[in-house]
Design a protein around this motif. Structure first.
Motif, PDB file in Angstrom:
ATOM      1  N   GLU A  36      25.550  65.527 -11.426  1.00 43.86           N
ATOM      2  CA  GLU A  36      24.478  65.219 -10.472  1.00 43.86           C
ATOM      3  C   GLU A  36      24.730  65.856  -9.108  1.00 43.86           C
ATOM      4  OE1 GLU A  36      20.711  63.933  -9.929  1.00 43.86           O
ATOM      5  OE2 GLU A  36      21.858  63.840 -11.781  1.00 43.86           O
ATOM      6  N   ASP A  37      25.980  65.939  -8.678  1.00 44.71           N
ATOM      7  CA  ASP A  37      26.248  66.566  -7.385  1.00 44.71           C
ATOM      8  C   ASP A  37      25.878  68.053  -7.404  1.00 44.71           C
ATOM      9  OD1 ASP A  37      28.564  66.938  -9.078  1.00 44.71           O
ATOM     10  OD2 ASP A  37      29.731  67.515  -7.313  1.00 44.71           O
ATOM     11  N   LYS A  38      26.029  68.695  -8.550  1.00 45.28           N
ATOM     12  CA  LYS A  38      25.623  70.104  -8.651  1.00 45.28           C
ATOM     13  C   LYS A  38      24.105  70.236  -8.650  1.00 45.28           C
ATOM     14  CE  LYS A  38      29.773  72.115 -10.624  1.00 45.28           C
ATOM     15  NZ  LYS A  38      30.347  72.993 -11.647  1.00 45.28           N
ATOM     16  N   VAL A  39      23.413  69.328  -9.320  1.00 47.83           N
ATOM     17  CA  VAL A  39      21.940  69.338  -9.298  1.00 47.83           C
ATOM     18  C   VAL A  39      21.463  69.170  -7.856  1.00 47.83           C
ATOM     19  CG1 VAL A  39      19.833  68.193 -10.088  1.00 47.83           C
ATOM     20  CG2 VAL A  39      21.776  68.454 -11.659  1.00 47.83           C
ATOM     21  N   ASN A  40      22.051  68.234  -7.148  1.00 50.37           N
ATOM     22  CA  ASN A  40      21.666  67.998  -5.753  1.00 50.37           C
ATOM     23  C   ASN A  40      21.971  69.208  -4.879  1.00 50.37           C
ATOM     24  OD1 ASN A  40      20.717  65.441  -6.380  1.00 50.37           O
ATOM     25  ND2 ASN A  40      22.673  64.458  -5.905  1.00 50.37           N
ATOM     26  N   TYR A  41      23.091  69.875  -5.142  1.00 48.74           N
ATOM     27  CA  TYR A  41      23.442  71.094  -4.407  1.00 48.74           C
ATOM     28  C   TYR A  41      22.378  72.173  -4.613  1.00 48.74           C
ATOM     29  CZ  TYR A  41      25.945  75.373  -3.174  1.00 48.74           C
ATOM     30  OH  TYR A  41      26.296  76.591  -2.640  1.00 48.74           O
ATOM     31  N   LYS A  91       6.031  76.831   5.900  1.00 48.75           N
ATOM     32  CA  LYS A  91       5.103  75.883   5.259  1.00 48.75           C
ATOM     33  C   LYS A  91       5.730  75.154   4.075  1.00 48.75           C
ATOM     34  CE  LYS A  91       1.227  76.719   7.575  1.00 48.75           C
ATOM     35  NZ  LYS A  91       0.325  75.731   8.103  1.00 48.75           N
ATOM     36  N   GLN A  92       6.712  75.770   3.412  1.00 47.88           N
ATOM     37  CA  GLN A  92       7.411  75.163   2.281  1.00 47.88           C
ATOM     38  C   GLN A  92       6.433  74.610   1.235  1.00 47.88           C
ATOM     39  OE1 GLN A  92      10.684  72.592   3.850  1.00 47.88           O
ATOM     40  NE2 GLN A  92      10.026  73.412   5.830  1.00 47.88           N
ATOM     41  N   PRO A  93       5.584  75.471   0.671  1.00 45.45           N
ATOM     42  CA  PRO A  93       4.532  75.004  -0.249  1.00 45.45           C
ATOM     43  C   PRO A  93       5.016  74.822  -1.684  1.00 45.45           C
ATOM     44  CG  PRO A  93       4.353  77.358  -0.010  1.00 45.45           C
ATOM     45  CD  PRO A  93       5.498  76.914   0.892  1.00 45.45           C
ATOM     46  N   TRP A  94       6.160  74.187  -1.844  1.00 48.59           N
ATOM     47  CA  TRP A  94       6.772  74.052  -3.159  1.00 48.59           C
ATOM     48  C   TRP A  94       7.064  72.596  -3.485  1.00 48.59           C
ATOM     49  CZ3 TRP A  94       9.956  77.671  -0.043  1.00 48.59           C
ATOM     50  CH2 TRP A  94      10.797  77.012   0.842  1.00 48.59           C
ATOM     51  N   HIS A  95       7.244  72.370  -4.742  1.00 47.25           N
ATOM     52  CA  HIS A  95       7.668  71.048  -5.236  1.00 47.25           C
ATOM     53  C   HIS A  95       8.531  71.295  -6.460  1.00 47.25           C
ATOM     54  CE1 HIS A  95       7.280  66.657  -5.491  1.00 47.25           C
ATOM     55  NE2 HIS A  95       7.417  66.846  -6.785  1.00 47.25           N
ATOM     56  N   PHE A  96       9.625  70.548  -6.582  1.00 47.62           N
ATOM     57  CA  PHE A  96      10.572  70.743  -7.672  1.00 47.62           C
ATOM     58  C   PHE A  96      10.577  69.511  -8.568  1.00 47.62           C
ATOM     59  CE2 PHE A  96      12.047  72.787  -3.783  1.00 47.62           C
ATOM     60  CZ  PHE A  96      12.087  74.110  -4.184  1.00 47.62           C
ATOM     61  N   VAL A  97      10.404  69.720  -9.849  1.00 49.30           N
ATOM     62  CA  VAL A  97      10.492  68.640 -10.830  1.00 49.30           C
ATOM     63  C   VAL A  97      11.763  68.867 -11.634  1.00 49.30           C
ATOM     64  CG1 VAL A  97       9.476  67.661 -12.927  1.00 49.30           C
ATOM     65  CG2 VAL A  97       8.008  68.247 -10.979  1.00 49.30           C
ATOM     66  N   VAL A  98      12.641  67.882 -11.631  1.00 45.00           N
ATOM     67  CA  VAL A  98      13.881  67.954 -12.399  1.00 45.00           C
ATOM     68  C   VAL A  98      13.650  67.204 -13.713  1.00 45.00           C
ATOM     69  CG1 VAL A  98      16.347  67.413 -12.459  1.00 45.00           C
ATOM     70  CG2 VAL A  98      15.245  68.058 -10.288  1.00 45.00           C
ATOM     71  N   ALA A  99      13.694  67.939 -14.806  1.00 48.46           N
ATOM     72  CA  ALA A  99      13.505  67.353 -16.135  1.00 48.46           C
ATOM     73  C   ALA A  99      14.872  67.284 -16.805  1.00 48.46           C
ATOM     74  CB  ALA A  99      12.528  68.193 -16.953  1.00 48.46           C
ATOM     75  N   GLN A 100      15.433  66.084 -16.834  1.00 48.61           N
ATOM     76  CA  GLN A 100      16.812  65.903 -17.265  1.00 48.61           C
ATOM     77  C   GLN A 100      16.934  64.904 -18.408  1.00 48.61           C
ATOM     78  OE1 GLN A 100      18.814  65.125 -13.591  1.00 48.61           O
ATOM     79  NE2 GLN A 100      20.805  65.634 -14.404  1.00 48.61           N
ATOM     80  N   THR A 101      16.041  63.941 -18.463  1.00 51.33           N
ATOM     81  CA  THR A 101      16.104  62.966 -19.552  1.00 51.33           C
ATOM     82  C   THR A 101      15.668  63.651 -20.843  1.00 51.33           C
ATOM     83  OG1 THR A 101      13.817  62.216 -19.310  1.00 51.33           O
ATOM     84  CG2 THR A 101      15.499  61.092 -17.953  1.00 51.33           C
ATOM     85  N   GLU A 102      16.035  63.071 -21.956  1.00 49.34           N
ATOM     86  CA  GLU A 102      15.651  63.658 -23.243  1.00 49.34           C
ATOM     87  C   GLU A 102      14.131  63.734 -23.375  1.00 49.34           C
ATOM     88  OE1 GLU A 102      15.989  65.757 -26.562  1.00 49.34           O
ATOM     89  OE2 GLU A 102      17.613  65.277 -25.182  1.00 49.34           O
ATOM     90  N   GLU A 103      13.437  62.690 -22.931  1.00 50.60           N
ATOM     91  CA  GLU A 103      11.977  62.679 -23.001  1.00 50.60           C
ATOM     92  C   GLU A 103      11.368  63.800 -22.153  1.00 50.60           C
ATOM     93  OE1 GLU A 103       8.173  59.817 -21.846  1.00 50.60           O
ATOM     94  OE2 GLU A 103      10.202  59.054 -21.600  1.00 50.60           O
ATOM     95  N   ALA A 104      11.855  63.961 -20.933  1.00 51.45           N
ATOM     96  CA  ALA A 104      11.341  65.017 -20.053  1.00 51.45           C
ATOM     97  C   ALA A 104      11.671  66.399 -20.605  1.00 51.45           C
ATOM     98  CB  ALA A 104      11.913  64.846 -18.650  1.00 51.45           C
TER      99      ALA A 104
END
Length: 171
Positions: A25-30, A44-57
């Motif tokens: 998790e610390d590497k994901v956060n990095y 403007k930072q017109p981005w959004h990040f979705v982290v898909a880590q669970t098996e369902e995601a």
């Protein structure tokens, strides 16, 4: 271990085989913090990040781009952009949302390399299915999926690059 930028750029490759090891998790956060620091037009930072880590995601992502090698990745970061949140060039009305997102994506890729992870840009996916799987708002469109994990192997030789005189003009 700290690398200078050229060596970091030389080390980065498109990983298409991953070990089963989970990404800490610390590497994901990095990685996310590095992406957050990416420059954007008029900040403007017109981005959004979705982290898909669970098996369902992860399974939802895999339905949008079903390749054996991609199923190996322990996590995906999906990068979205929003044209209405981006700077627009007045001259021709060009939105810089995708350009800004691309800068953030490469920050993610280089940050992954710096901490021993592999990544690969994936832009060939079912856009509608991805938007339905991760409904973050109609204004957001997915730009890329980054499978991320510990590479199962590394290339024995670098990908060929064009010669400088093919890609540079000096006046």
């Amino acid at each position: 271990m700290q690398m200078d930028f050229l060596n970091l750029a030389k080390e980065r490759f498109s990983a298409r085989a991953f070990s089963a090891q989970a990404v800490e998790e610390d590497k994901v956060n990095y990685l996310l913090e590095c992406a957050q620091r990416a420059p954007s037009a008029c900040n403007k930072q017109p981005w959004h990040f979705v982290v898909a880590q669970t098996e369902e995601a992860r399974q939802k992502v895999q339905l949008c781009y079903n390749r054996e090698w991609m199923r190996q990745a322990p996590l995906y970061i999906i990068i979205y952009a929003a044209n209405d949140k981006a700077w627009v060039r007045e001259e021709d009305g060009k939105s810089h949302a995708d350009i800004d997102a691309a800068i953030a994506i490469e920050h993610l890729c280089l940050a992954a390399t710096a901490v021993g992870l592999g990544s690969c840009w994936v832009c060939n996916f079912d856009v509608a299915a991805l938007q339905a799987a991760f409904p973050i708002g109609q204004e957001w469109h997915p730009v890329a999926i980054l499978p991320i994990g510990y590479p199962a192997s590394t290339p024995t030789k670098p990908s060929p690059r064009k010669e400088m005189d093919e890609i540079v003009s000096r006046f």
